[in-house]
Design an enzyme around this catalytic site. Structure first.
Site, PDB file in Angstrom:
ATOM      1  N   HIS A  17      23.042  32.790 -49.111  1.00 24.46           N
ATOM      2  CA  HIS A  17      22.381  33.297 -48.289  1.00 24.46           C
ATOM      3  C   HIS A  17      22.550  34.963 -48.485  1.00 24.46           C
ATOM      4  O   HIS A  17      21.440  35.763 -48.255  1.00 24.46           O
ATOM      5  CB  HIS A  17      23.174  33.613 -47.043  1.00 24.46           C
ATOM      6  CG  HIS A  17      23.131  31.714 -46.628  1.00 24.46           C
ATOM      7  ND1 HIS A  17      24.278  31.231 -46.365  1.00 24.46           N
ATOM      8  CD2 HIS A  17      22.773  30.673 -46.386  1.00 24.46           C
ATOM      9  CE1 HIS A  17      24.290  30.017 -46.315  1.00 24.46           C
ATOM     10  NE2 HIS A  17      23.120  29.606 -45.630  1.00 24.46           N
ATOM     11  N   LYS A  41      25.959  21.246 -33.473  1.00 27.03           N
ATOM     12  CA  LYS A  41      26.730  20.218 -35.320  1.00 27.03           C
ATOM     13  C   LYS A  41      28.695  20.434 -34.872  1.00 27.03           C
ATOM     14  O   LYS A  41      28.505  20.546 -36.415  1.00 27.03           O
ATOM     15  CB  LYS A  41      25.995  21.669 -35.903  1.00 27.03           C
ATOM     16  CG  LYS A  41      24.941  21.035 -35.947  1.00 27.03           C
ATOM     17  CD  LYS A  41      24.349  22.071 -37.394  1.00 27.03           C
ATOM     18  CE  LYS A  41      23.167  21.627 -38.552  1.00 27.03           C
ATOM     19  NZ  LYS A  41      23.223  22.875 -39.058  1.00 27.03           N
ATOM     20  N   ARG A  90      16.134  25.824 -51.969  1.00 26.05           N
ATOM     21  CA  ARG A  90      17.147  26.170 -52.982  1.00 26.05           C
ATOM     22  C   ARG A  90      16.037  25.041 -54.134  1.00 26.05           C
ATOM     23  O   ARG A  90      16.079  25.305 -55.243  1.00 26.05           O
ATOM     24  CB  ARG A  90      18.370  25.650 -52.701  1.00 26.05           C
ATOM     25  CG  ARG A  90      19.190  26.354 -52.208  1.00 26.05           C
ATOM     26  CD  ARG A  90      20.283  25.475 -51.359  1.00 26.05           C
ATOM     27  NE  ARG A  90      19.794  24.781 -50.186  1.00 26.05           N
ATOM     28  CZ  ARG A  90      20.142  23.855 -49.643  1.00 26.05           C
ATOM     29  NH1 ARG A  90      21.894  24.554 -49.813  1.00 26.05           N
ATOM     30  NH2 ARG A  90      20.341  22.893 -48.478  1.00 26.05           N
ATOM     31  N   SER A 128      26.545  25.334 -47.759  1.00 30.52           N
ATOM     32  CA  SER A 128      27.685  25.886 -46.623  1.00 30.52           C
ATOM     33  C   SER A 128      28.649  24.651 -46.521  1.00 30.52           C
ATOM     34  O   SER A 128      29.559  25.267 -46.674  1.00 30.52           O
ATOM     35  CB  SER A 128      27.222  26.764 -45.415  1.00 30.52           C
ATOM     36  OG  SER A 128      27.215  27.737 -45.006  1.00 30.52           O
TER      37      SER A 128
HETATM   38  O1  PNS Z   1      20.945  26.823 -41.783  1.00 29.04           O
HETATM   39  P1  PNS Z   1      20.356  25.905 -41.333  1.00 29.04           P
HETATM   40  O2  PNS Z   1      21.529  24.946 -40.369  1.00 29.04           O
HETATM   41  O3  PNS Z   1      19.716  24.655 -42.561  1.00 29.04           O
HETATM   42  O4  PNS Z   1      19.327  26.337 -40.370  1.00 29.04           O
HETATM   43  C1  PNS Z   1      18.348  25.248 -39.487  1.00 29.04           C
HETATM   44  C2  PNS Z   1      17.935  26.622 -38.309  1.00 29.04           C
HETATM   45  C3  PNS Z   1      18.840  27.721 -36.998  1.00 29.04           C
HETATM   46  C4  PNS Z   1      16.563  28.057 -38.804  1.00 29.04           C
HETATM   47  C5  PNS Z   1      17.091  25.722 -37.670  1.00 29.04           C
HETATM   48  O5  PNS Z   1      17.818  24.666 -37.309  1.00 29.04           O
HETATM   49  C6  PNS Z   1      16.355  26.472 -36.330  1.00 29.04           C
HETATM   50  O6  PNS Z   1      14.955  27.237 -36.429  1.00 29.04           O
HETATM   51  N1  PNS Z   1      17.170  25.853 -34.979  1.00 29.04           N
HETATM   52  C7  PNS Z   1      16.283  26.952 -33.754  1.00 29.04           C
HETATM   53  C8  PNS Z   1      15.474  25.700 -33.307  1.00 29.04           C
HETATM   54  C9  PNS Z   1      14.557  25.372 -33.436  1.00 29.04           C
HETATM   55  O7  PNS Z   1      13.488  26.336 -32.848  1.00 29.04           O
HETATM   56  N2  PNS Z   1      13.624  24.391 -33.466  1.00 29.04           N
HETATM   57  C10 PNS Z   1      12.474  23.781 -33.801  1.00 29.04           C
HETATM   58  C11 PNS Z   1      12.563  24.086 -35.756  1.00 29.04           C
HETATM   59  S1  PNS Z   1      11.764  23.038 -35.899  1.00 29.04           S
END
Ligand code: PNS
Length: 168
Positions: A17, A41, A90, A128
């Site tokens: 990150h 989560k 990745r 993570s």
């Molecule tokens: O580190 P992560 O868990 O892969 O991040 C995922 C994240 C936070 C980028 C994604 O879950 C997100 O944007 N969540 C907010 C809710 C949202 O906007 N969902 C619609 C996107 S399809």
């Protein structure tokens, strides 16, 4: 002024990150790291702890700030006046989910583009959830997270015998 958001769970922040944050901060004028307040989560670290850790490890980056967010990424990006969302890729396994997310976000908000930075090869394996699992079994995580974070992760497992959450 070009502002970007870099959203994620950061549970905890990894060296992968941090690499994406440092590289994005060189590309844009202002980078807002958005820490998802994802109660569903069951994260290892509270959102406040995750924000604090990110603030600590980005102190050397004057154009980076950290904010928690709830709800949709498109709304958070609009609030930050960001036209770009940054995500790290990745491996090919990330691609399908990332493509779906970026396309959904563009349908909801055509003004928001997602740019992908390919993860440094050194961190291509890193997540993570891997950090949480290795720490749970008492393994050395110093190659995976910033030095100041190592003890904080171990503290979470004192007296515990499970590691948490899905792959992030
Ligand atoms: O580190 P992560 O868990 O892969 O991040 C995922 C994240 C936070 C980028 C994604 O879950 C997100 O944007 N969540 C907010 C809710 C949202 O906007 N969902 C619609 C996107 S399809």
């Amino acid at each position: 002024m070009r502002t970007a958001v870099y959203p994620g769970s950061f549970d905890p922040v990894t060296l992968g990150h941090l690499d994406i944050i440092e590289r994005s901060a060189r590309i844009v004028d202002e980078l807002v790291v958005g820490v998802l307040n994802n109660s569903s989560k069951n994260p290892l670290f509270s959102v406040e702890e995750r924000v604090n850790m990110l603030e600590e490890v980005t102190l050397h980056l004057p154009n980076v700030r950290i904010e928690a967010f709830d709800g949709l990424l498109v709304d958070f990006a609009a609030k930050c006046h960001a036209g770009v969302a940054v995500r790290g890729l990745r491996a090919i396994t990330d691609f399908e989910y990332e493509l779906q997310m970026s396309q959904t976000n563009r349908i909801m908000c055509p003004e928001l583009d997602t740019i992908f930075l390919t993860t440094d090869l050194k961190y291509a394996y890193l997540s993570s959830s891997i950090v949480r699992e290795v720490a749970h079994y008492g393994g050395d995580i110093s190659a995976f997270v910033p030095a100041t974070i190592v003890e904080r992760v171990f503290e979470k497992f004192v007296g515990e015998n499970s590691f948490g959450g899905p792959e992030t």
